[in-house]
Each structure stands twice: as structure tokens, then as C-alpha cells.
Design a protein around this motif. Structure first.
Motif, PDB file in Angstrom:
ATOM      1  N   MET A   1     -40.225 102.267 -19.903  1.00 42.03           N
ATOM      2  CA  MET A   1     -40.787 101.105 -19.768  1.00 42.03           C
ATOM      3  C   MET A   1     -40.722 101.676 -18.674  1.00 42.03           C
ATOM      4  N   SER A   2     -41.966 100.802 -17.870  1.00 39.33           N
ATOM      5  CA  SER A   2     -42.206 101.567 -15.934  1.00 39.33           C
ATOM      6  C   SER A   2     -41.136 101.237 -14.879  1.00 39.33           C
ATOM      7  N   GLY A   3     -40.852  99.647 -15.249  1.00 39.65           N
ATOM      8  CA  GLY A   3     -40.192  99.037 -14.043  1.00 39.65           C
ATOM      9  C   GLY A   3     -39.720  97.748 -14.021  1.00 39.65           C
ATOM     10  N   ILE A   4     -39.060  97.351 -12.634  1.00 38.74           N
ATOM     11  CA  ILE A   4     -38.646  96.030 -12.831  1.00 38.74           C
ATOM     12  C   ILE A   4     -39.739  95.634 -11.620  1.00 38.74           C
ATOM     13  N   TYR A   5     -39.738  94.326 -11.416  1.00 39.87           N
ATOM     14  CA  TYR A   5     -40.700  93.810 -10.559  1.00 39.87           C
ATOM     15  C   TYR A   5     -39.301  92.721  -9.584  1.00 39.87           C
ATOM     16  N   ILE A   6     -38.724  92.796  -8.729  1.00 42.19           N
ATOM     17  CA  ILE A   6     -38.015  91.524  -8.046  1.00 42.19           C
ATOM     18  C   ILE A   6     -38.698  90.820  -7.337  1.00 42.19           C
ATOM     19  N   HIS A   7     -38.636  88.997  -7.309  1.00 40.67           N
ATOM     20  CA  HIS A   7     -39.595  89.124  -6.414  1.00 40.67           C
ATOM     21  C   HIS A   7     -38.779  88.049  -5.711  1.00 40.67           C
ATOM     22  N   ILE A   8     -39.336  88.206  -4.638  1.00 37.76           N
ATOM     23  CA  ILE A   8     -37.689  87.592  -3.181  1.00 37.76           C
ATOM     24  C   ILE A   8     -39.134  85.980  -2.364  1.00 37.76           C
ATOM     25  N   PRO A   9     -38.641  84.991  -3.785  1.00 37.32           N
ATOM     26  CA  PRO A   9     -39.373  84.003  -2.898  1.00 37.32           C
ATOM     27  C   PRO A   9     -38.939  83.165  -1.510  1.00 37.32           C
ATOM     28  N   PHE A  10     -38.860  83.510  -0.585  1.00 41.95           N
ATOM     29  CA  PHE A  10     -38.736  83.226   0.761  1.00 41.95           C
ATOM     30  C   PHE A  10     -40.281  83.949   1.224  1.00 41.95           C
ATOM     31  N   CYS A  11     -40.208  83.041   2.580  1.00 44.10           N
ATOM     32  CA  CYS A  11     -41.256  83.424   3.735  1.00 44.10           C
ATOM     33  C   CYS A  11     -41.142  82.540   4.832  1.00 44.10           C
ATOM     34  N   LYS A  12     -41.491  82.866   5.474  1.00 53.66           N
ATOM     35  CA  LYS A  12     -41.279  82.655   7.383  1.00 53.66           C
ATOM     36  C   LYS A  12     -42.136  81.122   7.388  1.00 53.66           C
ATOM     37  N   GLN A  13     -43.593  81.696   7.121  1.00 48.92           N
ATOM     38  CA  GLN A  13     -44.551  80.726   7.228  1.00 48.92           C
ATOM     39  C   GLN A  13     -45.455  81.201   6.496  1.00 48.92           C
ATOM     40  N   ALA A  14     -46.430  80.201   5.869  1.00 48.63           N
ATOM     41  CA  ALA A  14     -47.437  80.080   4.461  1.00 48.63           C
ATOM     42  C   ALA A  14     -48.892  80.389   5.290  1.00 48.63           C
ATOM     43  N   CYS A  15     -48.956  81.517   5.096  1.00 46.51           N
ATOM     44  CA  CYS A  15     -50.443  81.543   5.240  1.00 46.51           C
ATOM     45  C   CYS A  15     -51.588  81.341   4.097  1.00 46.51           C
ATOM     46  N   HIS A  16     -52.210  80.948   5.395  1.00 49.07           N
ATOM     47  CA  HIS A  16     -53.429  79.965   4.879  1.00 49.07           C
ATOM     48  C   HIS A  16     -54.004  80.548   3.581  1.00 49.07           C
ATOM     49  N   TYR A  17     -53.920  81.816   3.064  1.00 49.55           N
ATOM     50  CA  TYR A  17     -55.183  82.409   1.585  1.00 49.55           C
ATOM     51  C   TYR A  17     -53.497  82.176   0.554  1.00 49.55           C
ATOM     52  N   CYS A  18     -53.033  82.231   0.403  1.00 49.60           N
ATOM     53  CA  CYS A  18     -51.777  82.709  -0.319  1.00 49.60           C
ATOM     54  C   CYS A  18     -51.388  81.489  -1.632  1.00 49.60           C
ATOM     55  N   ASP A  19     -51.254  81.667  -2.817  1.00 46.99           N
ATOM     56  CA  ASP A  19     -50.965  80.805  -3.599  1.00 46.99           C
ATOM     57  C   ASP A  19     -49.764  81.186  -4.792  1.00 46.99           C
ATOM     58  N   PHE A  20     -49.133  82.407  -3.536  1.00 48.55           N
ATOM     59  CA  PHE A  20     -47.660  83.121  -4.588  1.00 48.55           C
ATOM     60  C   PHE A  20     -46.587  82.001  -4.557  1.00 48.55           C
ATOM     61  N   HIS A  21     -45.548  81.978  -5.211  1.00 42.35           N
ATOM     62  CA  HIS A  21     -44.654  81.166  -5.431  1.00 42.35           C
ATOM     63  C   HIS A  21     -43.670  81.774  -4.478  1.00 42.35           C
ATOM     64  N   PHE A  22     -43.309  81.019  -3.166  1.00 39.32           N
ATOM     65  CA  PHE A  22     -42.778  81.602  -2.284  1.00 39.32           C
ATOM     66  C   PHE A  22     -42.346  79.341  -1.402  1.00 39.32           C
ATOM     67  N   SER A  23     -40.836  79.720  -0.394  1.00 41.21           N
ATOM     68  CA  SER A  23     -40.470  78.482  -0.489  1.00 41.21           C
ATOM     69  C   SER A  23     -40.191  78.872   1.274  1.00 41.21           C
ATOM     70  N   THR A  24     -40.234  78.393   1.978  1.00 38.84           N
ATOM     71  CA  THR A  24     -40.321  78.711   3.893  1.00 38.84           C
ATOM     72  C   THR A  24     -38.991  78.556   4.516  1.00 38.84           C
ATOM     73  N   SER A  25     -38.029  77.242   3.494  1.00 40.84           N
ATOM     74  CA  SER A  25     -35.840  77.162   3.393  1.00 40.84           C
ATOM     75  C   SER A  25     -35.891  78.481   2.844  1.00 40.84           C
ATOM     76  N   LEU A  26     -34.715  79.065   3.978  1.00 39.26           N
ATOM     77  CA  LEU A  26     -33.862  80.430   3.565  1.00 39.26           C
ATOM     78  C   LEU A  26     -32.675  79.701   2.888  1.00 39.26           C
ATOM     79  N   LYS A  27     -32.370  78.195   2.723  1.00 40.25           N
ATOM     80  CA  LYS A  27     -31.042  77.263   2.209  1.00 40.25           C
ATOM     81  C   LYS A  27     -30.324  78.246   1.178  1.00 40.25           C
ATOM     82  N   LYS A  28     -30.869  78.196   0.002  1.00 41.43           N
ATOM     83  CA  LYS A  28     -30.761  78.766  -1.094  1.00 41.43           C
ATOM     84  C   LYS A  28     -30.791  80.100  -1.660  1.00 41.43           C
TER      85      LYS A  28
END
Length: 391
Positions: A1-28
Motif C-alpha cells: 500500500m502507498s499510504g493513508i490520507y486523512i481528511h480534516i473537514p474544517f476551515c476558518k472560512q470558505a475560499c471562493h473557488y473551493c468545492d472540497f468538503h469542509f465546514s466552517t463550524s468547529l463544533k464537532k
């Protein structure tokens, strides 16, 4: 196997061009870290006979996590998988997170960096940083709604290069209003920090993004493909003149500084994607987790993988290899095509490629089909013409 990718789905704010999955809420945030650890544990049997060579924190914005949270995730990988002695461990980071984390230690230690964020990262095993600079100009950063400013971008690199040797920066070209002269200044600024790896992409308009809305309303100029094409070649010429190897369409690295994680993707190695929206691949099947934080956490808490899968046909596998292979300096191996897919596929590829060879967009070197300098900016479109359809 090559590796493990770990997706951290949080951002401070949304970049205008981005369509990746994320949330600007850190509640969870706490529940998410616990769920990521649990998924790492739940999936260990899938790849128990293989070896982890890379760990990659992507997002989202992984640098929003604390050092303790990152360490917990890294430790979980080591506890559940067979990891090579010196894996490449990459953290995607935003300049504002890194430089603001440095200000407190600087103030408290009278100018000396004691236990800095960079020291902490190295201490838990992170040995590669991928920093989302995008531009060194305020106008560009504001247009894209980046969380950092130009001075933070430069201050971050100045400090990061004191602690890390293996650093990649992201730069975006084709931005409305970005002249060729300013684009060259962006490249030169990055080079001034002796960065050994640069990933650079043309700005694209993804559906349902703020950028798409602004262009439709006439608030931002439409993208200029000709300008992006020119800036791609400015990038290529500038970096190759400084000893960078253009090893993948959007990636340039000094020798020994290619991204091991991403190179493995392009070479068709298997990998696990951990986290909401993360993708996995085992050579025959592709899977992807649900792109919803709450649904992901609830499923993992029930010890159920929120995963959809598809089995790739032999034609799908061929098409994927053509797409990824053509983007790299390694090209498409005719012998691999024949071995993995059969003579029919090899003959088909040879026939389909003739028109592009005649147009000097492709060439054959040592039984490998490669893209020429003229064809590089067009290689995704060329690859689609080499695809074989499922009949």
C-alpha cells in the motif's frame, strides 16, 4: 500500500473557488477526531498485509488541529498498521495558522522560539509541509477569500524554512487581473525562500462556488484560458531554469523532493482515505466516504463505514492509468498496458495516439508514450481521446 490520507473537514472560512468538503463550524471537532481514530481502527483489516509508506493530512485545513490531536491520529496509524521506518508524513497548512502560532512563543521567550509550532510538528513525526500560499499579492488573496494576507505568507515561509527542509507551496495562476509580470513575481518570491517543491494550478470555476456566482453576476471577470496557458509556460520555464523537475502536470520538485504520497496515486498504488468525503483505492475498487460531517460521525459511532464503492472494469482501470500516466514524466508504459490489459488495449492506444504524435503533442520514448512540452497544458483533453469506452 502507498499510504493513508486523512481528511480534516474544517476551515476558518470558505475560499471562493473551493468545492472540497469542509465546514466552517468547529463544533464537532472533538467528535470528528474521535471518529477519524475509530475509522483508522475499523479499516485495519482491509490492508493488514500491506505497508504504509506515507501519511497525508489534507482538507479542509489540517493546521487547525492542535499538535495533540495530530499526534493522536499519527499514533493511531502506527498502532493499527505496518508503517515503514521513515514514512513521509505531510501536513497541509495555511500561512495564518503557522505564523500566528509562532507569535506567542516569540513574545513569551524574548525573541527566541522555544517549543515553536514547527518544533512540535517535527517532534510528532511530521516531516513535510504543504503550505497554501496561492499568491503573494493582497488583491489576489482577497479575490479568492483566503484567510491569510501577503505579509503572513512571507513571514510563514521565512520561519518554516528554518525548521523544515521538505516544504511544498501551492500557487495559483490564471487569476482574473493577474498579469504575467505579477505571476513571475509570485514565482520569484517563492524561489527566494529556496522552496524545493511547488504545486501550481490554474484557477478553475467549480459549480456552486462563490467564484461561479460572482462571474455570472459580472462582479469578477471571466477566466482567460489563453492567459492561463501563457502563465503555465512561464511557470514551467522559470522553475526548470532553477533545476526543478516537472514530474507531474501541476507539480515541480527538486531531485529527491517529489511528493511520495501523490506520486503513489499517479502510479496506481493503493491507499486508504480516512474522514468524510475521503476516497480509497485498492487497485480494483474505488470507495468514498459520505461528504457530511454529522452522518460520518454517527456512522462511525455505530462502527459502520459510511462508504460507497465501485468495482472498476478492466476498461475503467485502463482509462485511469492513461489519465494519470500521461500527466507524469514517466508517461504510459506500453509493456504495462499489454501486461495488465492485453494486446487489444495496447494496439488501441497506439492507433489513437498517432494523430497526437503527428501534431507533436505526444511522443514515444523507450516504449513509453509521453506528452510534449507543447501538449502538456492540453494533456487531460488528449488523455480523454485515448480512453476506451465500456461496450
Amino acid at each position: 500500500m502507498s499510504g493513508i490520507y486523512i481528511h480534516i473537514p474544517f476551515c476558518k472560512q470558505a475560499c471562493h473557488y473551493c468545492d472540497f468538503h469542509f465546514s466552517t463550524s468547529l463544533k464537532k471537532r472533538d467528535e470528528m477526531v474521535n471518529a477519524l481514530v475509530k475509522e483508522i481502527q475499523l479499516r485495519k483489516d482491509e490492508f493488514k498485509k500491506t505497508t504504509v509508506e506515507t501519511i497525508y493530512f489534507g482538507g479542509g485545513t489540517p493546521s487547525l488541529l492542535s499538535n495533540e490531536e495530530l499526534k493522536t491520529l499519527i499514533d493511531s496509524v502506527y498502532e493499527n498498521y505496518n508503517v515503514v521506518e521513515a514514512p513521509e508524513i505531510t501536513l497541509e497548512a495555511n500561512p495564518d495558522d503557522l505564523i500566528k502560532a509562532e507569535l506567542l512563543p516569540r513574545a513569551q521567550s524574548r525573541g527566541r522560539f522555544e517549543k515553536s509550532i514547527f518544533y512540535s510538528y517535527r517532534n510528532i513525526g511530521i516531516n513535510r509541509l504543504s503550505i497554501g500560499i496561492q499568491s503573494f499579492f493582497e488583491d489576489d488573496l482577497k479575490l479568492m477569500n483566503r484567510a491569510h494576507n501577503a505579509s503572513e505568507a512571507k513571514a510563514c515561509l521565512e520561519e518554516a524554512t528554518q525548521h523544515f527542509d521538505n516544504i511544498s507551496v501551492d500557487l495559483i495562476y490564471g487569476i482574473p487581473g493577474l498579469s504575467n509580470e505579477r505571476w513571475k513575481q509570485n514565482i520569484d518570491t517563492a524561489l527566494a525562500f529556496n522552496i524545493p517543491h511547488i504545486s501550481s494550478y490554474a484557477l478553475t470555476v467549480e459549480p456552486k462556488t462563490a467564484l461561479e456566482s460572482f462571474i455570472k453576476k459580472g462582479l469578477i471577470d471571466a477566466l482567460d484560458d489563453a492567459q492561463a496557458h501563457e502563465q503555465f509556460h512561464i511557470l514551467k520555464d522559470s522553475l526548470e531554469a532553477k533545476g526543478f523537475i516537472h514530474y507531474e502536470l501541476s507539480n515541480f520538485g527538486k531531485e529527491d523532493y517529489f511528493s511520495k504520497n501523490n506520486s503513489a496515486y499517479w502510479q496506481g498504488k493503493s491507499y486508504i482515505g480516512i474522514g468524510p468525503s475521503a476516497h480509497s483505492f485498492n487497485g480494483k475498487q474505488r470507495g468514498w466516504n459520505v461528504a457530511n460531517n454529522s452522518k460520518y460521525i454517527k456512522a462511525i459511532e455505530r462502527e459502520t463505514l459510511p462508504l460507497e464503492t465501485e468495482t472498476l472494469t478492466i476498461t475503467d482501470q485502463y482509462n485511469e492509468y492513461v489519465m494519470t500516466g500521461l500527466r507524469t514524466i514517466w508517461g504510459i508504459s506500453f509493456s504495462k498496458i499489454e501486461k495488465d490489459f492485453g494486446t487489444v488495449f495496447k494496439d488501441y492506444l497506439i492507433e489513437q495516439s498517432k494523430v497526437f504524435i503527428n501534431q507533436h503533442l505526444l511522443y514515444i520514448d523507450d516504449e513509453h508514450l509521453c506528452v510534449t512540452k507543447k501538449g502538456q497544458f492540453l494533456c487531460d483533453g488528449i488523455a480523454s481521446e485515448l480512453f476506451k469506452l465500456n461496450l
